[in-house]
Write a protein that holds these residues in place. Structure first.
Motif, PDB file in Angstrom:
ATOM      1  N   ILE A  40      20.550  -5.625  -0.674  1.00 47.61           N
ATOM      2  CA  ILE A  40      20.102  -4.295  -1.072  1.00 47.61           C
ATOM      3  C   ILE A  40      20.129  -3.409   0.167  1.00 47.61           C
ATOM      4  O   ILE A  40      19.555  -3.760   1.201  1.00 47.61           O
ATOM      5  CB  ILE A  40      18.676  -4.327  -1.653  1.00 47.61           C
ATOM      6  N   THR A  41      20.810  -2.275   0.054  1.00 43.98           N
ATOM      7  CA  THR A  41      20.833  -1.293   1.128  1.00 43.98           C
ATOM      8  C   THR A  41      20.000  -0.105   0.667  1.00 43.98           C
ATOM      9  O   THR A  41      20.222   0.425  -0.426  1.00 43.98           O
ATOM     10  CB  THR A  41      22.276  -0.845   1.420  1.00 43.98           C
ATOM     11  N   VAL A  42      19.035   0.286   1.506  1.00 39.93           N
ATOM     12  CA  VAL A  42      18.114   1.359   1.134  1.00 39.93           C
ATOM     13  C   VAL A  42      18.053   2.394   2.253  1.00 39.93           C
ATOM     14  O   VAL A  42      17.817   2.049   3.407  1.00 39.93           O
ATOM     15  CB  VAL A  42      16.685   0.811   0.886  1.00 39.93           C
ATOM     16  N   GLU A  43      18.274   3.654   1.883  1.00 37.22           N
ATOM     17  CA  GLU A  43      18.031   4.776   2.783  1.00 37.22           C
ATOM     18  C   GLU A  43      16.782   5.460   2.269  1.00 37.22           C
ATOM     19  O   GLU A  43      16.773   5.984   1.154  1.00 37.22           O
ATOM     20  CB  GLU A  43      19.201   5.747   2.772  1.00 37.22           C
ATOM     21  N   SER A  44      15.713   5.412   3.077  1.00 36.05           N
ATOM     22  CA  SER A  44      14.425   5.938   2.626  1.00 36.05           C
ATOM     23  C   SER A  44      13.566   6.285   3.826  1.00 36.05           C
ATOM     24  O   SER A  44      13.757   5.754   4.927  1.00 36.05           O
ATOM     25  CB  SER A  44      13.708   4.873   1.786  1.00 36.05           C
ATOM     26  N   ASP A  45      12.599   7.178   3.600  1.00 37.69           N
ATOM     27  CA  ASP A  45      11.619   7.505   4.633  1.00 37.69           C
ATOM     28  C   ASP A  45      10.498   6.470   4.689  1.00 37.69           C
ATOM     29  O   ASP A  45       9.685   6.485   5.606  1.00 37.69           O
ATOM     30  CB  ASP A  45      11.009   8.878   4.369  1.00 37.69           C
ATOM     31  N   LYS A  46      10.444   5.587   3.700  1.00 40.32           N
ATOM     32  CA  LYS A  46       9.412   4.552   3.664  1.00 40.32           C
ATOM     33  C   LYS A  46       9.725   3.471   4.693  1.00 40.32           C
ATOM     34  O   LYS A  46      10.873   3.281   5.094  1.00 40.32           O
ATOM     35  CB  LYS A  46       9.309   3.928   2.275  1.00 40.32           C
ATOM     36  N   SER A  47       8.702   2.725   5.087  1.00 42.15           N
ATOM     37  CA  SER A  47       8.894   1.664   6.080  1.00 42.15           C
ATOM     38  C   SER A  47       9.564   0.448   5.457  1.00 42.15           C
ATOM     39  O   SER A  47       9.522   0.250   4.238  1.00 42.15           O
ATOM     40  CB  SER A  47       7.548   1.243   6.677  1.00 42.15           C
ATOM     41  N   ARG A  48      10.162  -0.369   6.300  1.00 40.30           N
ATOM     42  CA  ARG A  48      10.789  -1.609   5.831  1.00 40.30           C
ATOM     43  C   ARG A  48       9.756  -2.479   5.120  1.00 40.30           C
ATOM     44  O   ARG A  48      10.045  -3.076   4.092  1.00 40.30           O
ATOM     45  CB  ARG A  48      11.418  -2.357   6.999  1.00 40.30           C
ATOM     46  N   ASP A  49       8.532  -2.551   5.656  1.00 39.30           N
ATOM     47  CA  ASP A  49       7.475  -3.361   5.039  1.00 39.30           C
ATOM     48  C   ASP A  49       7.158  -2.876   3.622  1.00 39.30           C
ATOM     49  O   ASP A  49       6.991  -3.686   2.708  1.00 39.30           O
ATOM     50  CB  ASP A  49       6.204  -3.353   5.886  1.00 39.30           C
ATOM     51  N   GLU A  50       7.081  -1.558   3.440  1.00 38.64           N
ATOM     52  CA  GLU A  50       6.795  -1.011   2.114  1.00 38.64           C
ATOM     53  C   GLU A  50       7.924  -1.353   1.141  1.00 38.64           C
ATOM     54  O   GLU A  50       7.671  -1.722  -0.012  1.00 38.64           O
ATOM     55  CB  GLU A  50       6.635   0.513   2.182  1.00 38.64           C
ATOM     56  N   ILE A  51       9.156  -1.232   1.606  1.00 45.29           N
ATOM     57  CA  ILE A  51      10.309  -1.519   0.757  1.00 45.29           C
ATOM     58  C   ILE A  51      10.343  -2.998   0.391  1.00 45.29           C
ATOM     59  O   ILE A  51      10.520  -3.360  -0.776  1.00 45.29           O
ATOM     60  CB  ILE A  51      11.609  -1.075   1.458  1.00 45.29           C
ATOM     61  N   GLU A  52      10.152  -3.873   1.378  1.00 46.64           N
ATOM     62  CA  GLU A  52      10.169  -5.312   1.102  1.00 46.64           C
ATOM     63  C   GLU A  52       9.037  -5.711   0.167  1.00 46.64           C
ATOM     64  O   GLU A  52       9.232  -6.530  -0.723  1.00 46.64           O
ATOM     65  CB  GLU A  52      10.113  -6.100   2.412  1.00 46.64           C
ATOM     66  N   SER A  53       7.861  -5.140   0.337  1.00 49.25           N
ATOM     67  CA  SER A  53       6.735  -5.441  -0.553  1.00 49.25           C
ATOM     68  C   SER A  53       7.051  -5.024  -1.984  1.00 49.25           C
ATOM     69  O   SER A  53       6.736  -5.746  -2.933  1.00 49.25           O
ATOM     70  CB  SER A  53       5.471  -4.716  -0.084  1.00 49.25           C
ATOM     71  N   THR A  54       7.684  -3.880  -2.142  1.00 53.55           N
ATOM     72  CA  THR A  54       8.053  -3.393  -3.472  1.00 53.55           C
ATOM     73  C   THR A  54       9.053  -4.332  -4.134  1.00 53.55           C
ATOM     74  O   THR A  54       8.938  -4.649  -5.320  1.00 53.55           O
ATOM     75  CB  THR A  54       8.621  -1.957  -3.377  1.00 53.55           C
ATOM     76  N   ILE A  55      10.029  -4.807  -3.368  1.00 55.53           N
ATOM     77  CA  ILE A  55      11.019  -5.748  -3.896  1.00 55.53           C
ATOM     78  C   ILE A  55      10.330  -7.032  -4.348  1.00 55.53           C
ATOM     79  O   ILE A  55      10.602  -7.559  -5.433  1.00 55.53           O
ATOM     80  CB  ILE A  55      12.109  -6.040  -2.845  1.00 55.53           C
ATOM     81  N   GLU A  56       9.407  -7.534  -3.528  1.00 54.34           N
ATOM     82  CA  GLU A  56       8.704  -8.773  -3.880  1.00 54.34           C
ATOM     83  C   GLU A  56       7.786  -8.574  -5.082  1.00 54.34           C
ATOM     84  O   GLU A  56       7.672  -9.458  -5.928  1.00 54.34           O
ATOM     85  CB  GLU A  56       7.967  -9.314  -2.661  1.00 54.34           C
ATOM     86  N   GLU A  57       7.136  -7.420  -5.172  1.00 53.37           N
ATOM     87  CA  GLU A  57       6.281  -7.136  -6.329  1.00 53.37           C
ATOM     88  C   GLU A  57       7.108  -7.064  -7.611  1.00 53.37           C
ATOM     89  O   GLU A  57       6.591  -7.311  -8.700  1.00 53.37           O
ATOM     90  CB  GLU A  57       5.518  -5.836  -6.113  1.00 53.37           C
ATOM     91  N   ALA A  58       8.394  -6.729  -7.489  1.00 50.15           N
ATOM     92  CA  ALA A  58       9.280  -6.678  -8.650  1.00 50.15           C
ATOM     93  C   ALA A  58       9.763  -8.060  -9.055  1.00 50.15           C
ATOM     94  O   ALA A  58      10.429  -8.221 -10.072  1.00 50.15           O
ATOM     95  CB  ALA A  58      10.484  -5.772  -8.355  1.00 50.15           C
ATOM     96  N   GLY A  59       9.411  -9.084  -8.266  1.00 51.81           N
ATOM     97  CA  GLY A  59       9.713 -10.457  -8.639  1.00 51.81           C
ATOM     98  C   GLY A  59      10.850 -11.123  -7.889  1.00 51.81           C
ATOM     99  O   GLY A  59      11.318 -12.188  -8.280  1.00 51.81           O
ATOM    100  N   TYR A  60      11.281 -10.514  -6.780  1.00 56.49           N
ATOM    101  CA  TYR A  60      12.400 -11.063  -6.014  1.00 56.49           C
ATOM    102  C   TYR A  60      11.921 -11.479  -4.632  1.00 56.49           C
ATOM    103  O   TYR A  60      10.905 -11.023  -4.154  1.00 56.49           O
ATOM    104  CB  TYR A  60      13.539 -10.040  -5.938  1.00 56.49           C
ATOM    105  N   THR A  61      12.667 -12.391  -4.017  1.00 52.27           N
ATOM    106  CA  THR A  61      12.286 -12.914  -2.716  1.00 52.27           C
ATOM    107  C   THR A  61      13.121 -12.280  -1.617  1.00 52.27           C
ATOM    108  O   THR A  61      14.356 -12.333  -1.663  1.00 52.27           O
ATOM    109  CB  THR A  61      12.483 -14.453  -2.680  1.00 52.27           C
ATOM    110  N   VAL A  62      12.438 -11.681  -0.649  1.00 56.13           N
ATOM    111  CA  VAL A  62      13.128 -11.099   0.511  1.00 56.13           C
ATOM    112  C   VAL A  62      13.382 -12.236   1.498  1.00 56.13           C
ATOM    113  O   VAL A  62      12.472 -12.985   1.845  1.00 56.13           O
ATOM    114  CB  VAL A  62      12.267  -9.986   1.164  1.00 56.13           C
ATOM    115  N   LEU A  63      14.624 -12.358   1.931  1.00 56.62           N
ATOM    116  CA  LEU A  63      15.014 -13.410   2.866  1.00 56.62           C
ATOM    117  C   LEU A  63      15.061 -12.873   4.285  1.00 56.62           C
ATOM    118  O   LEU A  63      15.338 -11.686   4.498  1.00 56.62           O
ATOM    119  CB  LEU A  63      16.395 -13.973   2.493  1.00 56.62           C
ATOM    120  N   GLU A  64      14.802 -13.724   5.240  1.00 54.55           N
ATOM    121  CA  GLU A  64      14.909 -13.344   6.640  1.00 54.55           C
ATOM    122  C   GLU A  64      16.378 -13.092   6.975  1.00 54.55           C
ATOM    123  O   GLU A  64      17.249 -13.826   6.534  1.00 54.55           O
ATOM    124  CB  GLU A  64      14.385 -14.473   7.542  1.00 54.55           C
ATOM    125  N   THR A  65      16.636 -12.044   7.737  1.00 55.92           N
ATOM    126  CA  THR A  65      18.023 -11.762   8.129  1.00 55.92           C
ATOM    127  C   THR A  65      18.185 -11.849   9.625  1.00 55.92           C
ATOM    128  O   THR A  65      17.264 -11.819  10.368  1.00 55.92           O
ATOM    129  CB  THR A  65      18.465 -10.365   7.659  1.00 55.92           C
TER     130      THR A  65
END
Length: 65
Positions: A40-65
């Motif tokens: 997932i590529t995201v251009e946003s003013d939100k922080s990476r932590d906020e974006i990753e938390s949102t992805i995880e709350e939607a039911g997906y696992t964020v992997l270390e890169t």
């Protein structure tokens, strides 16, 4: 811009779900989901932590890169 590797996305419904979740966080975000690469590529003013938390709350696992 953030590039986030995610697992658990298997279909177009998953793409729509994660896109909707991220748009609810930031309606102005530019979001590109590559299902086959599980990226997932995201251009946003939100922080990476906020974006990753949102992805995880939607039911997906964020992997270390």
């Amino acid at each position: 811009m953030y590039e986030i590797k995610v697992s658990g996305m298997t279909c177009g419904g998953c793409v729509r779900s994660v896109t909707a979740a991220l748009k609810s966080l930031d309606s102005m975000a530019n979001i590109n989901v590559n299902l086959s690469a599980q990226l997932i590529t995201v251009e946003s003013d939100k922080s990476r932590d906020e974006i990753e938390s949102t992805i995880e709350e939607a039911g997906y696992t964020v992997l270390e890169t």
